[in-house]
Scaffold this active site. Structure first.
Site, PDB file in Angstrom:
ATOM      1  N   ARG A  23       1.334  -1.020  -0.043  1.00 32.06           N
ATOM      2  CA  ARG A  23      -0.291  -0.425  -0.179  1.00 32.06           C
ATOM      3  C   ARG A  23       0.867   1.095   0.135  1.00 32.06           C
ATOM      4  O   ARG A  23       0.052   2.560  -0.113  1.00 32.06           O
ATOM      5  CB  ARG A  23      -0.511  -0.123   1.609  1.00 32.06           C
ATOM      6  N   GLN A  47       4.591  25.623  16.516  1.00 33.00           N
ATOM      7  CA  GLN A  47       4.176  26.366  15.059  1.00 33.00           C
ATOM      8  C   GLN A  47       5.275  25.209  14.170  1.00 33.00           C
ATOM      9  O   GLN A  47       5.972  24.845  14.035  1.00 33.00           O
ATOM     10  CB  GLN A  47       4.862  28.040  14.963  1.00 33.00           C
ATOM     11  N   ASN A  49       6.070  25.023   9.965  1.00 35.90           N
ATOM     12  CA  ASN A  49       6.123  25.513   9.162  1.00 35.90           C
ATOM     13  C   ASN A  49       5.989  24.640   7.905  1.00 35.90           C
ATOM     14  O   ASN A  49       6.974  24.079   7.631  1.00 35.90           O
ATOM     15  CB  ASN A  49       7.155  27.040   8.621  1.00 35.90           C
ATOM     16  N   ARG A  59      17.337  29.134   1.256  1.00 34.66           N
ATOM     17  CA  ARG A  59      17.237  29.227   1.944  1.00 34.66           C
ATOM     18  C   ARG A  59      17.643  30.010   3.236  1.00 34.66           C
ATOM     19  O   ARG A  59      18.397  28.967   3.812  1.00 34.66           O
ATOM     20  CB  ARG A  59      15.555  29.164   2.874  1.00 34.66           C
ATOM     21  N   HIS A  62      18.995  31.756   8.365  1.00 36.36           N
ATOM     22  CA  HIS A  62      18.379  31.906   9.130  1.00 36.36           C
ATOM     23  C   HIS A  62      18.846  32.259  10.934  1.00 36.36           C
ATOM     24  O   HIS A  62      18.743  30.436  11.237  1.00 36.36           O
ATOM     25  CB  HIS A  62      16.772  31.654   9.280  1.00 36.36           C
ATOM     26  N   LYS A  72      14.265  24.318  15.491  1.00 31.69           N
ATOM     27  CA  LYS A  72      13.682  23.244  14.419  1.00 31.69           C
ATOM     28  C   LYS A  72      13.909  22.314  14.218  1.00 31.69           C
ATOM     29  O   LYS A  72      15.283  21.047  14.463  1.00 31.69           O
ATOM     30  CB  LYS A  72      13.977  23.875  12.992  1.00 31.69           C
ATOM     31  N   HIS A 119      20.812  28.342  10.852  1.00 30.25           N
ATOM     32  CA  HIS A 119      19.775  27.005   9.489  1.00 30.25           C
ATOM     33  C   HIS A 119      20.060  27.920   8.528  1.00 30.25           C
ATOM     34  O   HIS A 119      19.650  28.688   7.827  1.00 30.25           O
ATOM     35  CB  HIS A 119      18.449  26.369   9.522  1.00 30.25           C
ATOM     36  N   TYR A 132       9.214  22.200   9.112  1.00 31.36           N
ATOM     37  CA  TYR A 132       9.846  22.446   9.914  1.00 31.36           C
ATOM     38  C   TYR A 132       9.067  22.484  11.345  1.00 31.36           C
ATOM     39  O   TYR A 132       7.548  23.123  11.272  1.00 31.36           O
ATOM     40  CB  TYR A 132      10.409  24.434  10.368  1.00 31.36           C
ATOM     41  N   GLU A 143      14.073  37.809  14.331  1.00 29.94           N
ATOM     42  CA  GLU A 143      14.626  37.491  13.165  1.00 29.94           C
ATOM     43  C   GLU A 143      16.047  37.967  12.339  1.00 29.94           C
ATOM     44  O   GLU A 143      15.236  38.774  12.148  1.00 29.94           O
ATOM     45  CB  GLU A 143      13.732  36.665  12.394  1.00 29.94           C
ATOM     46  N   ASP A 169      17.694  37.709   1.738  1.00 26.90           N
ATOM     47  CA  ASP A 169      18.970  36.943   1.834  1.00 26.90           C
ATOM     48  C   ASP A 169      19.366  37.430   0.796  1.00 26.90           C
ATOM     49  O   ASP A 169      21.053  37.734   1.982  1.00 26.90           O
ATOM     50  CB  ASP A 169      18.701  35.349   1.628  1.00 26.90           C
TER      51      ASP A 169
END
Length: 210
Positions: A23, A47, A49, A59, A62, A72, A119, A132, A143, A169
Site C-alpha cells: 500500500r 508552530q 512551517n 533559504r 537564518h 527547529k 539554519h 519545519y 529574526e 537573504d
C-alpha cells in the site's frame, strides 16, 4: 528511530524506521520523547512551517535572538534538499563551522537544531517541500540572517547548481559583519537557555557543557 548527534553541538540527525508494504509506507516522523533523551527536555512544538522551493533555491542562513530563539525539526515531504546547520554562537568551540544532512523521501531523515544555531538549505529538485516544526512562533523583530554564500562560512553547494536567493537573504550581512553588529547569539546565552529548559522539564539527563 535513530537519533545521531552531529558535529555541531545541539544538532542531531534523525533516521526513522520505515514500514513499507504493497500500500505504501508508514513511519514515525517525529518523536519528542526520544529527542528528550539527548536534549534533557522535550521540544515544545508551537508552530509548523512549510516551504515549497524550486531547484537551486537557497533559504538561510537564518537564526533568532536568544532567548527565546527557535529550535527547529526539519524534514522533506517531497523532493530533496541539503540541510545546513551553522554554528553562529559566539564563544562556541565550533564557531563558524557547519554540518549538513541530505533530506529526501528515500531515507526520510530529519534534522533537529537547537536554539541559537543557524539554519539554511538548498533545494535539489523542483517542488521540494520542507516542513519545519518550531518551538517558538515567528517573531519578525527577533529574526536575523547571514548571507548563505558568505565565503567565511563556506557552505558547499552541489556543483553546477545555480543558487537562487531571496532579496532579503542576498542582502544579509556576512558572519563577521553580523558579529560586529552584535546580532549573533553567544554560546553562554544558549547554554543558559538549555539549562532553563532542562530545569523546567525536571530532567537533567543531557550533559551540561557550559
Amino acid at each position: 528511530m535513530q537519533v545521531r548527534p552531529l558535529p555541531v553541538e545541539g544538532a542531531f540527525e534523525i533516521t526513522p524506521r520505515q514500514f513499507p508494504d504493497d500500500r505504501g509506507v508508514f513511519l514515525e516522523s517525529f518523536r519528542g520523547d526520544l529527542l528528550a533523551e539527548h536534549l534533557g527536555h522535550r521540544p515544545d512544538i508551537v508552530q509548523t512551517n512549510v516551504s515549497v522551493s524550486s531547484r537551486g533555491t537557497v533559504r538561510g542562513t537564518h537564526f533568532a535572538d536568544v532567548p527565546p530563539s527557535q529550535a527547529k525539526y526539519v524534514t522533506a515531504l517531497s523532493g530533496s534538499l541539503i540541510d545546513f546547520i551553522v554554528d553562529i554562537r559566539v564563544g562556541s568551540p565550533t564557531f563558524g563551522e557547519w554540518t549538513s544532512v541530505l533530506l529526501d523521501t528515500v531515507d526520510r531523515r530529519g534534522v533537529y537544531l537547537s536554539e541559537g544555531l543557524g539554519h539554511a538549505f538548498v533545494a535539489l529538485e523542483d517542488d521540494t517541500t520542507a516542513m519545519y516544526l518550531c518551538t517558538a512562533a515567528y517573531n519578525p523583530s527577533g529574526e536575523h540572517g547571514i548571507h548563505p554564500l558568505d565565503p567565511e562560512v563556506g557552505l558547499v553547494l552541489p556543483h553546477g547548481l545555480e543558487p537562487l536567493l531571496s532579496p532579503k537573504d542576498a542582502a544579509a550581512p556576512s558572519l563577521t559583519e553580523a558579529r560586529e553588529q552584535g546580532l549573533l547569539p553567544t554560546y553562554a546565552a544558549c547554554q543558559a537557555l538549555a539549562r532553563q529548559l532542562r530545569e523546567r522539564s525536571g530532567d537533567q539527563r543531557a550533559p551540561d557543557r557550559a
